[in-house]
Design a protein around this motif. Sequence first.
Motif, PDB file in Angstrom:
ATOM      1  N   THR A 162       0.825  -1.204   0.000  1.00 36.81           N
ATOM      2  CA  THR A 162       0.000   0.000   0.000  1.00 36.81           C
ATOM      3  C   THR A 162       0.863   1.259   0.000  1.00 36.81           C
ATOM      4  O   THR A 162       2.000   1.247   0.478  1.00 36.81           O
ATOM      5  CB  THR A 162      -0.975   0.034   1.202  1.00 36.81           C
ATOM      6  N   VAL A 163       0.303   2.298  -0.592  1.00 33.46           N
ATOM      7  CA  VAL A 163       0.895   3.648  -0.548  1.00 33.46           C
ATOM      8  C   VAL A 163      -0.159   4.545   0.090  1.00 33.46           C
ATOM      9  O   VAL A 163      -1.061   5.023  -0.584  1.00 33.46           O
ATOM     10  CB  VAL A 163       1.214   4.190  -1.963  1.00 33.46           C
ATOM     11  N   PRO A 164      -0.095   4.753   1.397  1.00 34.77           N
ATOM     12  CA  PRO A 164      -1.156   5.524   2.040  1.00 34.77           C
ATOM     13  C   PRO A 164      -0.994   7.021   1.845  1.00 34.77           C
ATOM     14  O   PRO A 164       0.067   7.487   1.416  1.00 34.77           O
ATOM     15  CB  PRO A 164      -1.000   5.155   3.519  1.00 34.77           C
ATOM     16  N   ALA A 165      -2.034   7.772   2.197  1.00 34.10           N
ATOM     17  CA  ALA A 165      -1.911   9.223   2.268  1.00 34.10           C
ATOM     18  C   ALA A 165      -0.892   9.530   3.356  1.00 34.10           C
ATOM     19  O   ALA A 165      -0.832   8.826   4.363  1.00 34.10           O
ATOM     20  CB  ALA A 165      -3.260   9.834   2.612  1.00 34.10           C
ATOM     21  N   PRO A 166      -0.051  10.558   3.161  1.00 37.63           N
ATOM     22  CA  PRO A 166       0.975  10.851   4.183  1.00 37.63           C
ATOM     23  C   PRO A 166       0.344  11.182   5.539  1.00 37.63           C
ATOM     24  O   PRO A 166      -0.631  11.926   5.603  1.00 37.63           O
ATOM     25  CB  PRO A 166       1.690  12.082   3.615  1.00 37.63           C
ATOM     26  N   GLY A 167       0.900  10.603   6.594  1.00 37.38           N
ATOM     27  CA  GLY A 167       0.427  10.918   7.939  1.00 37.38           C
ATOM     28  C   GLY A 167       1.390  11.889   8.600  1.00 37.38           C
ATOM     29  O   GLY A 167       2.595  11.811   8.380  1.00 37.38           O
ATOM     30  N   LYS A 168       0.863  12.804   9.411  1.00 37.71           N
ATOM     31  CA  LYS A 168       1.738  13.828  10.000  1.00 37.71           C
ATOM     32  C   LYS A 168       2.500  13.303  11.205  1.00 37.71           C
ATOM     33  O   LYS A 168       3.686  13.568  11.371  1.00 37.71           O
ATOM     34  CB  LYS A 168       0.907  15.041  10.409  1.00 37.71           C
ATOM     35  N   THR A 169       1.821  12.551  12.048  1.00 37.94           N
ATOM     36  CA  THR A 169       2.492  12.047  13.248  1.00 37.94           C
ATOM     37  C   THR A 169       2.730  10.551  13.102  1.00 37.94           C
ATOM     38  O   THR A 169       2.124   9.887  12.261  1.00 37.94           O
ATOM     39  CB  THR A 169       1.612  12.267  14.497  1.00 37.94           C
ATOM     40  N   PHE A 170       3.576  10.025  13.980  1.00 33.25           N
ATOM     41  CA  PHE A 170       3.862   8.593  13.973  1.00 33.25           C
ATOM     42  C   PHE A 170       2.571   7.792  14.166  1.00 33.25           C
ATOM     43  O   PHE A 170       2.315   6.821  13.450  1.00 33.25           O
ATOM     44  CB  PHE A 170       4.865   8.291  15.096  1.00 33.25           C
TER      45      PHE A 170
END
Length: 227
Positions: A162-170
Motif C-alpha cells: 500500500t501507498v497511504p496518504a501521508p500521515g503527520k504524526t507517527f
Amino acid sequence: MDLIANNLKNIHKRIETALLQNNRPPHSVKLLAVSKGQPITAIYAAIQAGQLCFGENYLQEALNKIDSIPNKAIEWQFIGNVQSNKTKLIAENFSWVQSVDRIKIAERLNQQRPQYLPPLNVCIEVNVSHEENKSGVALHELFELASAIKPLANLKLCGLMTVPAPGKTFAQQRIPYQKLRLAFAELVAKGFKLDTLSMGMTDDFEAAIAEGSTLVRIGTGIFGFRK
Ligand SMILES: *Cc1c(COP(=O)(O)O)cnc(C)c1O
C-alpha cells in the motif's frame, strides 16, 4: 564515504533499530531501493554498496536501466501503475510486480510470463485510505481479487502493498499500515500463503515496521530528491 553508500548504511541502521524496538527479529525487513527518476550512476553507487533490489515505476525508464545494467544478481521490482498494454514487457523483465490491483492485469501478466522464467512474484496493491483517483483495490474487494489470482500458475501471490496518504504524526502514520496488517492476517487465516507486507517509504517506514512491514520501499532516503 560516498553519499548513497552512507544513506544506505543509515537506513539499514534505522530499520534494525525499529525492529529491535518492536521486538521483531533482526534482518526481517527487506530494503527495496526505489530508483525511479534517478540516473544509472546512482544505481551503480547503490550496487557498489551492496544493494541488489531496485524498484521502478515507469516501464520505459526501467527497461533502459535494466538493459544497461547486465547484472543477473539484481532483482527488479515493478511498483508503478500497470497499464494493460504494458503487461508483456513487465512480465518479461521483472521478478516482482507489487502493484496488481485488477484481475485483468493479473491474467495478462500470467499469460505473458515467459515459461523459461520462474513464476512472477506479485503483491496486491490495496487502497487502504479510501482515496479517490488512487490505484489499489478497496479492502472489501481484496479477498475476491486474491482468490482470483491464487490459481494463476505463472504468478506467485506473495502479499500486499500500500501507498497511504501521508500521515503527520507517527500515530497517524500507523493507522493505514495497521489496516493492511489486519487484512494480511485475515487472508493468511483463510489459507493464503503470504509472506510479504510491503509498506513504508522514506517518511514513514518506522511506523510501517511497527505494524509488521516485511519490505520497505525507500527512494529519496537513499538517493536524495529525484527529477
Ligand atoms: C516513489 C515510490 C516510493 C519511494 O518513495 P520515497 O518517499 O522517495 O521513499 C515507494 N513506493 C512507491 C510505490 C513509489 O511510487
